[in-house]
Design a protein around this motif. Sequence first.
Motif, PDB file in Angstrom:
ATOM      1  N   GLU A   4      -5.320 -10.511   2.425  1.00  0.00           N
ATOM      2  CA  GLU A   4      -4.527 -10.358   1.209  1.00  0.00           C
ATOM      3  C   GLU A   4      -5.387  -9.894   0.037  1.00  0.00           C
ATOM      4  N   GLU A   5      -6.547 -10.511  -0.119  1.00  0.00           N
ATOM      5  CA  GLU A   5      -7.407 -10.121  -1.238  1.00  0.00           C
ATOM      6  C   GLU A   5      -8.057  -8.762  -0.990  1.00  0.00           C
ATOM      7  N   GLU A   6      -8.366  -8.464   0.243  1.00  0.00           N
ATOM      8  CA  GLU A   6      -8.881  -7.130   0.567  1.00  0.00           C
ATOM      9  C   GLU A   6      -7.846  -6.070   0.181  1.00  0.00           C
ATOM     10  N   ALA A   7      -6.582  -6.347   0.460  1.00  0.00           N
ATOM     11  CA  ALA A   7      -5.504  -5.416   0.094  1.00  0.00           C
ATOM     12  C   ALA A   7      -5.405  -5.258  -1.418  1.00  0.00           C
ATOM     13  N   ASN A   8      -5.621  -6.344  -2.159  1.00  0.00           N
ATOM     14  CA  ASN A   8      -5.609  -6.264  -3.626  1.00  0.00           C
ATOM     15  C   ASN A   8      -6.717  -5.353  -4.143  1.00  0.00           C
ATOM     16  N   TRP A   9      -7.909  -5.534  -3.622  1.00  0.00           N
ATOM     17  CA  TRP A   9      -9.028  -4.687  -4.029  1.00  0.00           C
ATOM     18  C   TRP A   9      -8.736  -3.225  -3.685  1.00  0.00           C
ATOM     19  N   ALA A  10      -8.149  -3.005  -2.528  1.00  0.00           N
ATOM     20  CA  ALA A  10      -7.808  -1.644  -2.109  1.00  0.00           C
ATOM     21  C   ALA A  10      -6.791  -1.019  -3.063  1.00  0.00           C
ATOM     22  N   LEU A  11      -5.795  -1.804  -3.486  1.00  0.00           N
ATOM     23  CA  LEU A  11      -4.787  -1.283  -4.424  1.00  0.00           C
ATOM     24  C   LEU A  11      -5.426  -0.826  -5.731  1.00  0.00           C
ATOM     25  N   VAL A  12      -6.398  -1.583  -6.219  1.00  0.00           N
ATOM     26  CA  VAL A  12      -7.089  -1.193  -7.455  1.00  0.00           C
ATOM     27  C   VAL A  12      -7.771   0.158  -7.260  1.00  0.00           C
ATOM     28  N   GLY A  13      -8.463   0.322  -6.144  1.00  0.00           N
ATOM     29  CA  GLY A  13      -9.111   1.606  -5.865  1.00  0.00           C
ATOM     30  C   GLY A  13      -8.115   2.739  -5.734  1.00  0.00           C
ATOM     31  N   ASP A  65       0.237  -7.218  -9.864  1.00  0.00           N
ATOM     32  CA  ASP A  65      -0.345  -8.440 -10.413  1.00  0.00           C
ATOM     33  C   ASP A  65      -1.179  -8.122 -11.652  1.00  0.00           C
ATOM     34  N   SER A  66      -1.082  -8.945 -12.671  1.00  0.00           N
ATOM     35  CA  SER A  66      -1.784  -8.684 -13.933  1.00  0.00           C
ATOM     36  C   SER A  66      -3.300  -8.632 -13.751  1.00  0.00           C
ATOM     37  N   ARG A  67      -3.830  -9.385 -12.814  1.00  0.00           N
ATOM     38  CA  ARG A  67      -5.273  -9.374 -12.544  1.00  0.00           C
ATOM     39  C   ARG A  67      -5.715  -8.003 -12.032  1.00  0.00           C
ATOM     40  N   LEU A  68      -4.883  -7.389 -11.211  1.00  0.00           N
ATOM     41  CA  LEU A  68      -5.198  -6.068 -10.670  1.00  0.00           C
ATOM     42  C   LEU A  68      -5.064  -5.003 -11.765  1.00  0.00           C
ATOM     43  N   MET A  69      -4.046  -5.156 -12.604  1.00  0.00           N
ATOM     44  CA  MET A  69      -3.871  -4.195 -13.700  1.00  0.00           C
ATOM     45  C   MET A  69      -5.034  -4.307 -14.679  1.00  0.00           C
ATOM     46  N   TYR A  70      -5.515  -5.508 -14.909  1.00  0.00           N
ATOM     47  CA  TYR A  70      -6.668  -5.686 -15.795  1.00  0.00           C
ATOM     48  C   TYR A  70      -7.886  -4.946 -15.223  1.00  0.00           C
ATOM     49  N   ALA A  71      -8.106  -5.063 -13.924  1.00  0.00           N
ATOM     50  CA  ALA A  71      -9.244  -4.371 -13.301  1.00  0.00           C
ATOM     51  C   ALA A  71      -9.122  -2.860 -13.485  1.00  0.00           C
ATOM     52  N   ILE A  72      -7.918  -2.351 -13.309  1.00  0.00           N
ATOM     53  CA  ILE A  72      -7.690  -0.914 -13.494  1.00  0.00           C
ATOM     54  C   ILE A  72      -8.011  -0.521 -14.935  1.00  0.00           C
ATOM     55  N   LYS A  73      -7.509  -1.288 -15.897  1.00  0.00           N
ATOM     56  CA  LYS A  73      -7.762  -0.977 -17.311  1.00  0.00           C
ATOM     57  C   LYS A  73      -9.237  -1.132 -17.660  1.00  0.00           C
ATOM     58  N   SER A  74      -9.903  -2.089 -17.045  1.00  0.00           N
ATOM     59  CA  SER A  74     -11.305  -2.341 -17.399  1.00  0.00           C
ATOM     60  C   SER A  74     -12.240  -1.235 -16.925  1.00  0.00           C
ATOM     61  N   ARG A 129       0.843  -1.196   0.000  1.00  0.00           N
ATOM     62  CA  ARG A 129       0.000   0.000   0.000  1.00  0.00           C
ATOM     63  C   ARG A 129       0.880   1.249   0.000  1.00  0.00           C
ATOM     64  N   ASP A 130       1.973   1.222   0.761  1.00  0.00           N
ATOM     65  CA  ASP A 130       2.874   2.378   0.805  1.00  0.00           C
ATOM     66  C   ASP A 130       3.503   2.642  -0.563  1.00  0.00           C
ATOM     67  N   GLU A 131       3.902   1.589  -1.251  1.00  0.00           N
ATOM     68  CA  GLU A 131       4.467   1.751  -2.602  1.00  0.00           C
ATOM     69  C   GLU A 131       3.423   2.317  -3.559  1.00  0.00           C
ATOM     70  N   ALA A 132       2.212   1.822  -3.468  1.00  0.00           N
ATOM     71  CA  ALA A 132       1.134   2.312  -4.337  1.00  0.00           C
ATOM     72  C   ALA A 132       0.831   3.775  -4.047  1.00  0.00           C
ATOM     73  N   TYR A 133       0.803   4.132  -2.779  1.00  0.00           N
ATOM     74  CA  TYR A 133       0.532   5.525  -2.414  1.00  0.00           C
ATOM     75  C   TYR A 133       1.641   6.438  -2.922  1.00  0.00           C
ATOM     76  N   GLN A 134       2.868   5.974  -2.873  1.00  0.00           N
ATOM     77  CA  GLN A 134       3.989   6.765  -3.390  1.00  0.00           C
ATOM     78  C   GLN A 134       3.849   6.982  -4.894  1.00  0.00           C
ATOM     79  N   ILE A 135       3.477   5.940  -5.617  1.00  0.00           N
ATOM     80  CA  ILE A 135       3.243   6.065  -7.058  1.00  0.00           C
ATOM     81  C   ILE A 135       2.132   7.076  -7.311  1.00  0.00           C
ATOM     82  N   LEU A 136       1.058   6.951  -6.544  1.00  0.00           N
ATOM     83  CA  LEU A 136      -0.076   7.863  -6.692  1.00  0.00           C
ATOM     84  C   LEU A 136       0.359   9.311  -6.494  1.00  0.00           C
ATOM     85  N   THR A 137       1.055   9.582  -5.417  1.00  0.00           N
ATOM     86  CA  THR A 137       1.427  10.970  -5.124  1.00  0.00           C
ATOM     87  C   THR A 137       2.533  11.487  -6.045  1.00  0.00           C
ATOM     88  N   ASP A 138       3.309  10.593  -6.628  1.00  0.00           N
ATOM     89  CA  ASP A 138       4.285  11.011  -7.639  1.00  0.00           C
ATOM     90  C   ASP A 138       3.594  11.442  -8.926  1.00  0.00           C
TER      91      ASP A 138
END
Length: 189
Positions: free
Chosen positions: A44-53, A83-92, A3-12
Motif C-alpha cells: 500500500e505504501e509502495e503504491a503511494n510513493w509510486a503515485l507521487v512519482g 491523500d493530503s500527505r501525497l499531495m503535500y509531497a507533490i507540492k514540496s 494507479r489506473d486513475e492516476a495514469y488517466q489523469i496524467l495522460t489527460d
Amino acid sequence: MTRDEAYQILTDLVKNKNLIKHHLACEAAMKAIYKRISAKPTPEEEANWALVGLLHDADYELCRDHPEKHTLVLEEKIGFKIDSRLMYAIKSHNFAYTGFQPKSYLDWGIYCCDELTGLIIAAALVHPEKKLAPLTVEFIMNRFNSPSFAKGANREQIKMCEQELGIPLDEFVGIVLNSMQEIAVDLKL
C-alpha cells in the motif's frame, strides 16, 4: 486513487510523450527508493510513493510559463481524490515556488529523484547504444560530475539524498538507474 486513475489523469493533462516517460521513470524510482529506506515495506505504501512519482509534474505543461503555480494547479484538479500527505509531497518538490518545504522521506524522495531521472535519460541518449541497459553508476557519475552535461539537472537537489534520505549519492544513482532499467521498454530506452 488507483494507479489506473492516476495514469488517466496524467495522460489527460500531459501531451508530451517524453514528459510522460519522465513520470514513469519517477514512478519506478519512487518505488525503489521506498523499498530502500523502509524497514517494513508494504504494498500500500509502495503504491503511494509510486503515485507521487507518477503525478508530480502532471500540471507542468499547464504551468510552463507560471512555475509558481506548478503543482498547485494539479491540486485544484485532483486534490480531493488523493491523500493530503501525497499531495503535500507533490507540492514540496516545487518548494522554491510553493513554499511547501519537504519534511518526510516521501517528500525528499521525489525532490531528489526528479532531476536525476532526467540526467539518466540524457546519459542514455549520449551513450553509443542509446539505451539504459549498458549504463553503469560510474558512467552516470562521470556525466554528473561534468557541469556542462545536462546543465538543467540540478545536482545540488539530487545530492540532498545524502543529507535527507541517508543514501550515499553513488548508491542513490544506482537505485534510480536500476529502477529505470527495469522499465526500459516503457521508456523506449
